[in-house]
Scaffold this motif. Structure first.
Motif, PDB file in Angstrom:
ATOM      1  N   ILE A 155      -3.416  18.748   0.798  1.00  0.00           N
ATOM      2  CA  ILE A 155      -4.288  17.629   1.137  1.00  0.00           C
ATOM      3  C   ILE A 155      -4.561  17.661   2.629  1.00  0.00           C
ATOM      4  CG2 ILE A 155      -4.467  15.120   1.260  1.00  0.00           C
ATOM      5  CD1 ILE A 155      -2.883  14.917  -1.250  1.00  0.00           C
ATOM      6  N   GLN A 156      -5.826  17.669   3.009  1.00  0.00           N
ATOM      7  CA  GLN A 156      -6.244  17.583   4.403  1.00  0.00           C
ATOM      8  C   GLN A 156      -6.661  16.141   4.679  1.00  0.00           C
ATOM      9  OE1 GLN A 156      -5.808  20.134   6.418  1.00  0.00           O
ATOM     10  NE2 GLN A 156      -5.174  21.489   4.743  1.00  0.00           N
ATOM     11  N   ALA A 157      -5.715  15.389   5.242  1.00  0.00           N
ATOM     12  CA  ALA A 157      -5.994  13.973   5.492  1.00  0.00           C
ATOM     13  C   ALA A 157      -7.099  13.829   6.526  1.00  0.00           C
ATOM     14  CB  ALA A 157      -4.724  13.263   5.976  1.00  0.00           C
TER      15      ALA A 157
ATOM     16  N   TRP B 189       2.952  11.391  -2.014  1.00  0.00           N
ATOM     17  CA  TRP B 189       2.514  11.418  -0.625  1.00  0.00           C
ATOM     18  C   TRP B 189       2.624  10.003  -0.054  1.00  0.00           C
ATOM     19  CZ3 TRP B 189       0.320  15.716   2.069  1.00  0.00           C
ATOM     20  CH2 TRP B 189       0.254  16.881   1.309  1.00  0.00           C
TER      21      TRP B 189
ATOM     22  N   LEU C 209      -9.781  16.817  -4.708  1.00  0.00           N
ATOM     23  CA  LEU C 209      -9.064  18.051  -5.012  1.00  0.00           C
ATOM     24  C   LEU C 209      -9.757  18.754  -6.169  1.00  0.00           C
ATOM     25  CD1 LEU C 209      -5.378  16.734  -4.928  1.00  0.00           C
ATOM     26  CD2 LEU C 209      -6.475  18.156  -3.196  1.00  0.00           C
TER      27      LEU C 209
END
Length: 577
Positions: free
Chosen positions: A311-313, A343, A358
């Motif tokens: 996950i790329q916040a 998370w 995703l």
């Protein structure tokens, strides 16, 4: 007493003076596979040593043995006879040799046994005492790493005694992992007008390489009631002892299709992505952590085969994850693998953010096509705190470079009078001078403390310090690699698992040090050995574990960043003492 011993010695003296003649004999020839044969050895004199029956174990299973001695005297001539009887079960069909057996310096003659296939049951003869063993597979032509359901059935009419046993199927040729699904089921089945009792087991087979994969015969061994069997049994068995086999089961394993473009090969019946926010995404509070639970559910894949979720916040959002939870649940068509990741998401400031979606590519084994499972982006609404600073809302240099590499990032200028006042008196020269002064003061203070501490140490304390044990240092990569090699060579799965985790941490610098992380970057051969190690440790394999294959797969392994694993021949240069 002495006279009796002397007389016995005189009787036995002629037998020890020459080699004993040992006769080998079979009670039946030919014999059907699964039926026992009694092998008898008869010696007319005292043999030179104890018999060694180990050569028989290559082609026979020894299930019983006995020994008897007889002594006789006729017309003043004494004789002694020793007899050994072995109950043997042939392991294969065809001409099976019975090798010579050594009795010390004496030896029996060789024999040949003709072993035929078990005749098929005849439904019209009324032979209800026979037992059928069957193995089936669905599908019969699976893809590599696709889960295949193996069904084992034993059909019988005659009641079985408690001593009966049925072996589990094992991979005889090819490479794959097999584990039992659920418990044994008891049902009934009507076949050819006869009502059979059925004992059924189901297994999940995961092929690890393409080509031919063969499951060997499974064996039923037991005793059934037979009122017509009045033969004398020297081994004390009541009833009729029988053995029946299933036919070997051969599968043709297909390789990964060339049209598949996913990052990781995931053949499954179905695959879904699920997300659950502890607090609704549009009602978040600034500074308060909220838990996001993500789960991959795959019907037909083990949890260990599922990929981790990256996950790329978005800018201004912090996200942390812990060790994933892996679970394998029984399903109607095999194992349903579940990988769950939790998370912790924190938004420090008010505002609206877009949490990225995703996607996972996988191969639908039902339709034979590649599919993509997606999770849509989520809009986060954060309130109850302060507004984000102006600097936090500006586009970072990295984002600008990715958007347009030819355009340099714009120079940031202060937007408020307070920021302008700060930059007005700040200079790098003043900052460097302040750091230099602080460093000098700390250095002088440390030296003064060091000399003062040294002056306070008495001779007695110095002696104690000299003999104080050194602190225990963590093992280095060379030591851990040697432990891993030793555990593999000694076939110790738990020790190999522990050493492999340590080597991932100190040798590969892989964080976190989890077998799932190593498996994602490993080639297929190493992935297969990691699966085999997990299967032994978590009870999914009934066979023994051999560490030679894991040790070989680790040689020359490279991480995705180009780092090479330790090789035995390179230990001296990589880890000097």
């Amino acid at each position: 007493m002495v006279r009796l011993l002397l007389i016995a010695w005189l009787w036995l003296l002629p037998f020890g003076a020459q080699a004993a003649a040992i006769m080998a004999q079979l009670d039946r020839n030919p014999v059907a596979v699964g039926d026992p044969v009694v092998l008898t050895f008869t010696a007319d004199r005292i043999v030179a040593g104890d018999p060694d029956f180990s050569p028989l174990e290559q082609d026979f299973e020894i299930r019983g043995r006995s020994q008897s001695n007889s002594f006789s005297m006729v017309n003043g001539v004494s004789s002694i006879t020793t007899t050994w009887e072995l109950r043997l079960y042939p392991r294969r069909t065809g001409t099976v040799p019975v090798p010579p057996i050594a009795f010390g310096a004496d030896q029996s003659q060789a024999l040949d046994l003709q072993v035929m296939d078990q005749p098929p049951p005849q439904a019209n003869t009324g032979n209800s005492s026979d037992i059928l063993i069957e193995l089936t597979a669905e599908p019969q032509q699976p893809y590599v790493q696709q889960q295949t359901v193996i069904t084992q059935r034993m059909l019988h009419i005659t009641p079985l005694q408690p001593q009966a046993s049925l072996s589990h199927p094992e991979v005889e040729a090819g490479k794959g992992n097999i584990q039992q699904l659920g418990k044994t089921r008891n049902t009934t089945l009507m076949r050819n007008g006869r009502n059979y009792q059925v004992i059924e087991r189901r297994y999940a087979l995961t092929p690890q390489q393409s080509g031919t994969l063969t499951l060997g015969r499974t064996t039923f061994d037991g005793i059934i009631d037979d009122k017509n069997n009045y033969e004398f049994d020297p081994f004390g068995m009541s009833g009729k002892r029988i053995r029946r086999f299933s036919e070997p089961l051969t599968l043709q394993v297909q390789g990964q299709p060339a049209s598949y473009t996913g990052k990781q090969w995931l053949p499954a019946n179905s695959l879904t992505l699920n997300a659950h926010w502890q607090t609704p995404a549009d009602k978040l509070k600034a500074g308060e952590p909220v838990t996001l639970t993500l789960a991959i559910v795959a019907d037909g894949l083990a949890a260990e085969q599922l990929p981790k979720l990256d996950i790329q916040a978005p800018a201004g959002i912090k996200a942390y994850t812990d060790q994933p939870e892996l679970r394998n649940d029984p399903g109607s068509n095999g194992v349903v693998g579940v990988r769950q990741e939790k998370w912790v998401v924190v938004a420090p400031y008010n505002g609206e953010y877009t949490f990225p979606g995703l996607s996972i590519d996988w191969w639908n084994t039902t339709t034979g096509k590649q599919e993509t499972t997606t999770l849509d982006p989520v809009k986060l609404v954060v309130t109850g705190g302060q507004a984000a600073p102006a600097a936090a809302n500006t586009t970072t240099a990295t984002e600008l470079k990715q958007a347009d590499p030819a355009t340099p990032p714009p120079a940031t200028t202060p937007d408020t009078p307070e920021a302008a006042g700060w930059f007005a008196w700040f200079s790098w020269d003043w900052y460097a001078t302040a750091l230099l002064i602080i460093w000098g003061a700390l250095s002088v203070g440390w030296l003064l403390w060091h000399f003062w501490k040294k002056a306070q140490i008495t001779p007695k304390q110095s002696a104690k310090t000299a003999y104080a044990p050194a602190s225990v240092r963590p093992p280095d990569a060379k030591t851990v690699w040697q432990r891993l090699e030793q555990a593999c060579k000694q076939n110790q799965p738990q020790a190999a698992h522990d050493a492999l985790l340590q080597w991932m941490e100190v040798g590969l610098h892989l964080r976190p040090a989890l077998l799932a992380n190593l498996r994602e970057q490993a080639p297929p051969a190493l992935q297969a050995e990691i699966d085999a190690l997990n299967a032994v440790l978590y009870g999914r394999s009934s066979g023994g574990w051999r560490g030679a294959s894991l040790w070989q797969a680790l040689q020359g392994f490279k991480l995705s960043n180009g780092q090479t694993a330790v090789k035995t021949s390179e230990l001296a240069s990589l880890y000097p003492d």
